[in-house]
Every structure is written in C-alpha cells, then in structure tokens.
Design a protein around this motif. Structure first.
Motif, PDB file in Angstrom:
ATOM      1  N   ARG A  20       0.843  -1.211   0.000  1.00 31.93           N
ATOM      2  CA  ARG A  20       0.000   0.000   0.000  1.00 31.93           C
ATOM      3  C   ARG A  20       0.874   1.255   0.000  1.00 31.93           C
ATOM      4  NH1 ARG A  20      -3.370  -3.072   3.204  1.00 31.93           N
ATOM      5  NH2 ARG A  20      -2.384  -2.451   5.160  1.00 31.93           N
ATOM      6  N   ALA A  21       1.896   1.250   0.825  1.00 33.23           N
ATOM      7  CA  ALA A  21       2.774   2.416   0.913  1.00 33.23           C
ATOM      8  C   ALA A  21       3.500   2.670  -0.411  1.00 33.23           C
ATOM      9  CB  ALA A  21       3.782   2.237   2.044  1.00 33.23           C
ATOM     10  N   GLN A  22       3.961   1.609  -1.038  1.00 32.23           N
ATOM     11  CA  GLN A  22       4.637   1.755  -2.332  1.00 32.23           C
ATOM     12  C   GLN A  22       3.680   2.307  -3.381  1.00 32.23           C
ATOM     13  OE1 GLN A  22       6.112  -2.225  -2.857  1.00 32.23           O
ATOM     14  NE2 GLN A  22       8.055  -1.762  -1.849  1.00 32.23           N
ATOM     15  N   ALA A  23       2.444   1.834  -3.354  1.00 31.75           N
ATOM     16  CA  ALA A  23       1.448   2.328  -4.308  1.00 31.75           C
ATOM     17  C   ALA A  23       1.149   3.808  -4.078  1.00 31.75           C
ATOM     18  CB  ALA A  23       0.161   1.504  -4.205  1.00 31.75           C
ATOM     19  N   ALA A  24       1.325   4.256  -2.827  1.00 27.10           N
ATOM     20  CA  ALA A  24       1.095   5.657  -2.486  1.00 27.10           C
ATOM     21  C   ALA A  24       2.347   6.514  -2.677  1.00 27.10           C
ATOM     22  CB  ALA A  24       0.606   5.776  -1.042  1.00 27.10           C
ATOM     23  N   GLY A  25       3.449   5.907  -3.160  1.00 28.29           N
ATOM     24  CA  GLY A  25       4.647   6.674  -3.473  1.00 28.29           C
ATOM     25  C   GLY A  25       5.846   6.468  -2.574  1.00 28.29           C
ATOM     26  N   ASP A  26       5.766   5.556  -1.603  1.00 28.97           N
ATOM     27  CA  ASP A  26       6.935   5.285  -0.765  1.00 28.97           C
ATOM     28  C   ASP A  26       8.068   4.774  -1.654  1.00 28.97           C
ATOM     29  OD1 ASP A  26       8.798   3.591   0.903  1.00 28.97           O
ATOM     30  OD2 ASP A  26       7.516   4.352   2.491  1.00 28.97           O
ATOM     31  N   PRO A  27       9.261   5.386  -1.561  1.00 28.67           N
ATOM     32  CA  PRO A  27      10.353   4.989  -2.443  1.00 28.67           C
ATOM     33  C   PRO A  27      10.971   3.631  -2.098  1.00 28.67           C
ATOM     34  CG  PRO A  27      11.113   6.637  -0.905  1.00 28.67           C
ATOM     35  CD  PRO A  27       9.629   6.492  -0.687  1.00 28.67           C
ATOM     36  N   ASP A  28      10.586   3.037  -0.967  1.00 22.82           N
ATOM     37  CA  ASP A  28      11.058   1.714  -0.564  1.00 22.82           C
ATOM     38  C   ASP A  28      12.586   1.651  -0.518  1.00 22.82           C
ATOM     39  OD1 ASP A  28      10.768  -0.885   0.317  1.00 22.82           O
ATOM     40  OD2 ASP A  28      10.717  -1.721  -1.697  1.00 22.82           O
ATOM     41  N   THR A  29      13.174   2.630   0.175  1.00 25.73           N
ATOM     42  CA  THR A  29      14.627   2.653   0.336  1.00 25.73           C
ATOM     43  C   THR A  29      15.067   1.957   1.617  1.00 25.73           C
ATOM     44  OG1 THR A  29      14.516   4.764   1.490  1.00 25.73           O
ATOM     45  CG2 THR A  29      14.836   4.836  -0.919  1.00 25.73           C
ATOM     46  N   GLY A  30      14.114   1.506   2.417  1.00 25.00           N
ATOM     47  CA  GLY A  30      14.412   0.851   3.684  1.00 25.00           C
ATOM     48  C   GLY A  30      14.310   1.781   4.875  1.00 25.00           C
ATOM     49  N   GLU A  31      14.361   3.081   4.632  1.00 23.30           N
ATOM     50  CA  GLU A  31      14.309   4.044   5.725  1.00 23.30           C
ATOM     51  C   GLU A  31      12.949   4.095   6.404  1.00 23.30           C
ATOM     52  OE1 GLU A  31      15.643   7.729   4.083  1.00 23.30           O
ATOM     53  OE2 GLU A  31      17.634   6.928   3.646  1.00 23.30           O
ATOM     54  N   THR A  32      11.905   3.673   5.716  1.00 21.05           N
ATOM     55  CA  THR A  32      10.543   3.731   6.267  1.00 21.05           C
ATOM     56  C   THR A  32      10.035   2.358   6.702  1.00 21.05           C
ATOM     57  OG1 THR A  32       9.636   3.545   4.040  1.00 21.05           O
ATOM     58  CG2 THR A  32       9.904   5.779   4.922  1.00 21.05           C
ATOM     59  N   TYR A  33      10.904   1.365   6.699  1.00 20.49           N
ATOM     60  CA  TYR A  33      10.481  -0.008   6.998  1.00 20.49           C
ATOM     61  C   TYR A  33       9.737  -0.107   8.329  1.00 20.49           C
ATOM     62  CZ  TYR A  33      10.559  -5.017   7.753  1.00 20.49           C
ATOM     63  OH  TYR A  33      10.184  -6.315   7.991  1.00 20.49           O
ATOM     64  N   TYR A  34      10.293   0.464   9.385  1.00 26.81           N
ATOM     65  CA  TYR A  34       9.638   0.327  10.688  1.00 26.81           C
ATOM     66  C   TYR A  34       8.426   1.239  10.840  1.00 26.81           C
ATOM     67  CZ  TYR A  34      12.668  -3.269  12.355  1.00 26.81           C
ATOM     68  OH  TYR A  34      13.300  -4.475  12.503  1.00 26.81           O
ATOM     69  N   GLN A  35       8.289   2.241  10.000  1.00 23.16           N
ATOM     70  CA  GLN A  35       7.015   2.978   9.959  1.00 23.16           C
ATOM     71  C   GLN A  35       5.917   2.039   9.463  1.00 23.16           C
ATOM     72  OE1 GLN A  35       7.778   6.481   7.605  1.00 23.16           O
ATOM     73  NE2 GLN A  35       9.053   7.386   9.193  1.00 23.16           N
ATOM     74  N   HIS A  36       6.248   1.229   8.467  1.00 24.14           N
ATOM     75  CA  HIS A  36       5.283   0.240   7.962  1.00 24.14           C
ATOM     76  C   HIS A  36       5.040  -0.836   9.023  1.00 24.14           C
ATOM     77  CE1 HIS A  36       5.888   2.389   4.349  1.00 24.14           C
ATOM     78  NE2 HIS A  36       7.034   1.825   4.040  1.00 24.14           N
ATOM     79  N   TRP A  37       6.098  -1.203   9.716  1.00 26.07           N
ATOM     80  CA  TRP A  37       5.996  -2.196  10.791  1.00 26.07           C
ATOM     81  C   TRP A  37       4.998  -1.707  11.848  1.00 26.07           C
ATOM     82  CZ3 TRP A  37       8.949  -6.796  11.342  1.00 26.07           C
ATOM     83  CH2 TRP A  37       8.840  -7.426  12.584  1.00 26.07           C
ATOM     84  N   LEU A  38       5.161  -0.439  12.282  1.00 22.23           N
ATOM     85  CA  LEU A  38       4.288   0.119  13.305  1.00 22.23           C
ATOM     86  C   LEU A  38       2.848   0.234  12.798  1.00 22.23           C
ATOM     87  CD1 LEU A  38       3.932   1.275  16.129  1.00 22.23           C
ATOM     88  CD2 LEU A  38       4.615   3.511  15.202  1.00 22.23           C
ATOM     89  N   ALA A  39       2.672   0.671  11.566  1.00 21.99           N
ATOM     90  CA  ALA A  39       1.319   0.757  10.994  1.00 21.99           C
ATOM     91  C   ALA A  39       0.671  -0.627  10.952  1.00 21.99           C
ATOM     92  CB  ALA A  39       1.366   1.368   9.595  1.00 21.99           C
ATOM     93  N   THR A  40       1.452  -1.627  10.591  1.00 23.49           N
ATOM     94  CA  THR A  40       0.935  -2.998  10.567  1.00 23.49           C
ATOM     95  C   THR A  40       0.541  -3.439  11.966  1.00 23.49           C
ATOM     96  OG1 THR A  40       2.323  -3.538   8.656  1.00 23.49           O
ATOM     97  CG2 THR A  40       1.488  -5.389   9.954  1.00 23.49           C
ATOM     98  N   LEU A  41       1.389  -3.150  12.939  1.00 21.39           N
ATOM     99  CA  LEU A  41       1.094  -3.518  14.324  1.00 21.39           C
ATOM    100  C   LEU A  41      -0.199  -2.857  14.787  1.00 21.39           C
ATOM    101  CD1 LEU A  41       1.918  -4.950  16.924  1.00 21.39           C
ATOM    102  CD2 LEU A  41       3.324  -2.956  17.481  1.00 21.39           C
TER     103      LEU A  41
END
Length: 127
Positions: free
Chosen positions: A63-84
C-alpha cells in the motif's frame, strides 16, 4: 540463548524483510526496537501467527509503495508500526479510537517536553 534473543531469531526467520546484520535485527532508533519487541511479545501471546504478521506487513508495504513510498528501507519500521496498529485493532486488542487518543496524547507530551528529557504521559495530555 535468552528468550528474547530466541524470539528475535524466530521473527527474523519468519519475516525475511527485517533489516538485519549477522547479529540479528538492526534498528535505527529506539522506537523501532520497541515496536519489534511489542510485535514479538504479541505473537508469543498468540494474538497472531507469523504468517498473519508477514502477510499484513507485506500488504502494508505494498500500500505504501502504491502511495509513493520509495522503498529505500528508511521507512520499513514505519510500515511495521502501521501494521502492528492495524493488526491489534483488527484482533480486538485495542480500538483505532484508543490508538488515535494515545498518539495524540504522546504528541502533546512530546511538544511540552524539553529536548533530551524523557517523555512522560500525564492526564492532561489526553485532552
């Protein structure tokens, strides 16, 4: 091997996208380690399986990638927290309303706390 270390090893093996080095998970900030630890603890308590977690995390990243997240790894734990947050709300551990209430209280507490001091939630933060 301690219980925490063993749980981290299982988590790393079960969720192959976790940033890691030869010693295990790698965290850029303390909150990332705390989100990881909460996830491991909730899994150990039977709130969700690692397969559920991995599927939910993959969906959040997609979802984040579809919304424009560049997927550089810097936002990985933001996705982790959102998932949690999403998963514990779906499982009835808490409500989305309570999650928002505590997030707003935390923001208020952080705004009034001098830099370098521990952030402490107080009743007035929940206004």
């Amino acid at each position: 091997m301690s219980g925490d270390r063993a749980a981290a090893v299982v988590a790393v093996a079960s969720v192959p996208t976790i940033p890691r080095d030869a010693d295990g998970p790698v965290f850029r900030a303390p909150w990332e380690a705390q989100a990881f630890a909460m996830t491991v603890t909730l899994h150990e308590r039977g709130v969700f399986t690692w397969a559920e977690w991995a599927d939910a995390l993959a969906a959040e990243i997609k979802r984040a990638q579809a919304a424009g997240d560049p997927d550089t790894g810097e936002t990985y734990y933001q996705h982790w927290l959102a998932t949690l947050e999403n998963l514990i709300a779906e499982k009835g551990v808490t409500t989305r309303s309570d999650l928002h209430r505590y997030r707003n209280a935390w923001d208020h507490a952080a705004d009034r706390t001098p830099h370098g001091q521990p952030i402490e939630l107080k009743p007035g933060d929940f206004r």
